[in-house]
Design an enzyme around this catalytic site. Sequence first.
Site, PDB file in Angstrom:
ATOM      1  N   GLU A   1       0.471  -5.287  -0.413  1.00  0.00           N
ATOM      2  CA  GLU A   1      -0.059  -3.945  -0.694  1.00  0.00           C
ATOM      3  C   GLU A   1      -1.500  -4.068  -1.175  1.00  0.00           C
ATOM      4  OE1 GLU A   1       2.671  -1.752  -3.215  1.00  0.00           O
ATOM      5  OE2 GLU A   1       4.288  -1.937  -1.774  1.00  0.00           O
TER       6      GLU A   1
ATOM      7  N   HIS B   1      -2.057   8.520  -5.319  1.00  0.00           N
ATOM      8  CA  HIS B   1      -1.650   7.703  -4.167  1.00  0.00           C
ATOM      9  C   HIS B   1      -2.311   8.287  -2.933  1.00  0.00           C
ATOM     10  CE1 HIS B   1       0.751   5.547  -1.268  1.00  0.00           C
ATOM     11  NE2 HIS B   1       1.336   4.864  -2.235  1.00  0.00           N
TER      12      HIS B   1
ATOM     13  N   ARG C   1      14.158   5.865  -9.082  1.00  0.00           N
ATOM     14  CA  ARG C   1      14.932   6.045  -7.857  1.00  0.00           C
ATOM     15  C   ARG C   1      14.022   6.387  -6.667  1.00  0.00           C
ATOM     16  NH1 ARG C   1      17.096  11.481  -6.732  1.00  0.00           N
ATOM     17  NH2 ARG C   1      16.096  12.078  -8.670  1.00  0.00           N
ATOM     18  N   TRP C   2      12.855   6.957  -6.941  1.00  0.00           N
ATOM     19  CA  TRP C   2      11.944   7.368  -5.879  1.00  0.00           C
ATOM     20  C   TRP C   2      10.974   6.259  -5.473  1.00  0.00           C
ATOM     21  CZ3 TRP C   2      10.588  12.946  -4.903  1.00  0.00           C
ATOM     22  CH2 TRP C   2      11.560  13.813  -5.423  1.00  0.00           C
ATOM     23  N   ALA C   3      10.921   5.187  -6.245  1.00  0.00           N
ATOM     24  CA  ALA C   3       9.911   4.146  -5.972  1.00  0.00           C
ATOM     25  C   ALA C   3      10.188   3.501  -4.629  1.00  0.00           C
ATOM     26  CB  ALA C   3       9.943   3.109  -7.086  1.00  0.00           C
TER      27      ALA C   3
ATOM     28  N   GLY D   1       7.984  -1.481  -3.994  1.00  0.00           N
ATOM     29  CA  GLY D   1       8.747  -2.585  -4.535  1.00  0.00           C
ATOM     30  C   GLY D   1       8.298  -3.088  -5.880  1.00  0.00           C
TER      31      GLY D   1
ATOM     32  N   ARG E   1      -6.013   1.084  -4.852  1.00  0.00           N
ATOM     33  CA  ARG E   1      -5.563   2.445  -4.564  1.00  0.00           C
ATOM     34  C   ARG E   1      -6.612   3.504  -4.924  1.00  0.00           C
ATOM     35  NH1 ARG E   1       0.455   3.052  -6.442  1.00  0.00           N
ATOM     36  NH2 ARG E   1       0.836   1.729  -4.652  1.00  0.00           N
TER      37      ARG E   1
ATOM     38  N   ARG F   1      -3.747   1.083 -11.805  1.00  0.00           N
ATOM     39  CA  ARG F   1      -2.612   0.168 -11.682  1.00  0.00           C
ATOM     40  C   ARG F   1      -2.608  -0.550 -10.331  1.00  0.00           C
ATOM     41  NH1 ARG F   1       2.490   0.885  -9.380  1.00  0.00           N
ATOM     42  NH2 ARG F   1       2.093   3.099  -9.070  1.00  0.00           N
TER      43      ARG F   1
ATOM     44  N   HIS G   1       0.201  10.320  -8.790  1.00  0.00           N
ATOM     45  CA  HIS G   1       1.313   9.388  -8.563  1.00  0.00           C
ATOM     46  C   HIS G   1       1.742   8.656  -9.829  1.00  0.00           C
ATOM     47  CE1 HIS G   1       3.821   6.730  -6.206  1.00  0.00           C
ATOM     48  NE2 HIS G   1       3.167   5.661  -6.628  1.00  0.00           N
TER      49      HIS G   1
HETATM   50  C1  SIN Z   1       4.198   2.682  -2.588  1.00  0.00           C
HETATM   51  O1  SIN Z   1       5.249   2.291  -2.128  1.00  0.00           O
HETATM   52  O2  SIN Z   1       3.190   2.862  -1.910  1.00  0.00           O
HETATM   53  C2  SIN Z   1       4.107   2.974  -4.058  1.00  0.00           C
HETATM   54  C3  SIN Z   1       4.305   1.753  -4.831  1.00  0.00           C
HETATM   55  C4  SIN Z   1       3.693   1.902  -6.186  1.00  0.00           C
HETATM   56  O3  SIN Z   1       3.565   3.027  -6.683  1.00  0.00           O
HETATM   57  O4  SIN Z   1       3.258   0.904  -6.728  1.00  0.00           O
END
Ligand code: SIN
Length: 523
Positions: A117, A232, A46-48, A51, A272, A366, A331
């Site tokens: 991203e 993150h 729910r927090w993602a 996408g 990341r 990831r 994260h």
């Molecule tokens: C984000 O929206 O930056 C996180 C997406 C993710 O964790 O892959």
Amino acid sequence: MSDSVVDLLVLGSGIAGLSAAVRASGEHGLDVGVVTKGSLSDAATRWAQGGVAAVIDEASDSTDLHLADTLSVGAGMCDVDAVRTMVAEGPARVGELIAWGARFDRDAGGALSLGREGGHSASRVVHAGGAATGAEIERVLVDAVRATAAAVYEHVFALDLLVEDGRCAGVTVRHPDGSLGTVRARNVLLATGGAGQLYSVTTNPLEATGDGIAMALRAGVACADLEFVQFHPTALAVDRHPRPLITEALRGDGAVLRDLDGERFVDELSARDVVSRAVTQRMLDVGADHLWLDCTGVDDVADRYPTIVAMLADVGLDPAVDWLPVAPAAHYLCGGVVTDLDGATTLDGLWAAGEVACSGVHGANRLASNSLLEGLVFGTRAAAAVAAGQSGPAPTGVMAGVLDASGSPATVALDLDVVATGAAGCDPSLRSVLQQAMTHGAGVVRGDGSLATVADVLAAVAATPGDASVAALEVANLAVVGTALVTAARRRTESRGAHARVDASDADVVARRFVSHRTDGAG
Ligand code: SIN
């Protein structure tokens, strides 16, 4: 709660667990139960924000490119077959979500709007409500599960796996009134998510306490890659736990990172781990607790990211004019319970999918927005394998090396002395002590000295008994997972992916995988 033996008991209600439950009950006609320690919609999914990464536009993208990006970011630790499976099956799974009612963002012509991203060589991130993708997917899956015959047990805490004759036969549970019981099942799917609550600075919700991994470790089920914790780079640096996330998608749309002098210092769309290390190093250099994310160049930020803008308004910030204070936060756990390509673990009858699993798709780091995709693909595969009567792991994916450890020099067994806590928890007041120790000693950059200090704190927490409250049980689970993580991190005397050591700058030639096994008798 019924006394009957269900075909599949799903633990957890995020994207992996609910995808599996919908398929197993609705499509395969199995008798399914879903156990969750909160309410059905209370999952990290729910927090993602950003996408789901999937190849939607084959004119500008391909699954080979998505595969290559994932492998490159995974720093030599991904399982190629697992990644190939995920990128190949992902687009169809996204299409099914749309068929079930998911409203993803679209461009003026009605085509899915695809974000970019870090680490992606093409725009392929499907999103909803700007940065409310997880909430939209959770909404659709909760509705879909409620429409099936699956029995849902909310606020029930799974304590331990029930193992009979070498097979998982269900779980022991703590009911909402505190009484203990058993749920029997022919198959159990761990879909309990990650363990961000190991850290005092995290984007993960309070529920992310590594319960499934702790249960697996206590039962002697193989877990791997636990040392690879993804941080993150752009969590909002405010005094909140968890820290609000500022989606990477904003950087894809032109937001830039600035140091305290207002200078840019890193390619914001690098992988990341690279960005998090650059931010951390810059913060250490000047003794700052945050740097800046400048979103003032992002077009129509209020219209495109309404949930982020509302969250920022809450703390008095407007991304159209203010630079946002940001710092890295724990994260995502890249490792977990080792699985084959269908989610089978080393214990017959036990399956795992989503963040709890080590399916091999993330390796040492990831790729952004591959996590929802993993849950969709491998939750679905696990349900199909259970329905097909598969029993026990096949030598596929990461499991291949683990089943054949003697023939695979790249697989190293770790001895892990895990105390069997069962229904006895640890002192809940030690949760923040554990979290602080992990943040300082096992964070973005770690070394043997800092890890040794954390190991001592974890041992002290594990040895301090608590009651059988949920808070105490969660601390016991955090201590088990933290111990496994720190043990693996100490053994990995190289820097690779999200595991960066101050005392080793390079990656070894051979990419070894550390597999945790319990060695204190049982399991
Ligand atoms: C984000 O929206 O930056 C996180 C997406 C993710 O964790 O892959």
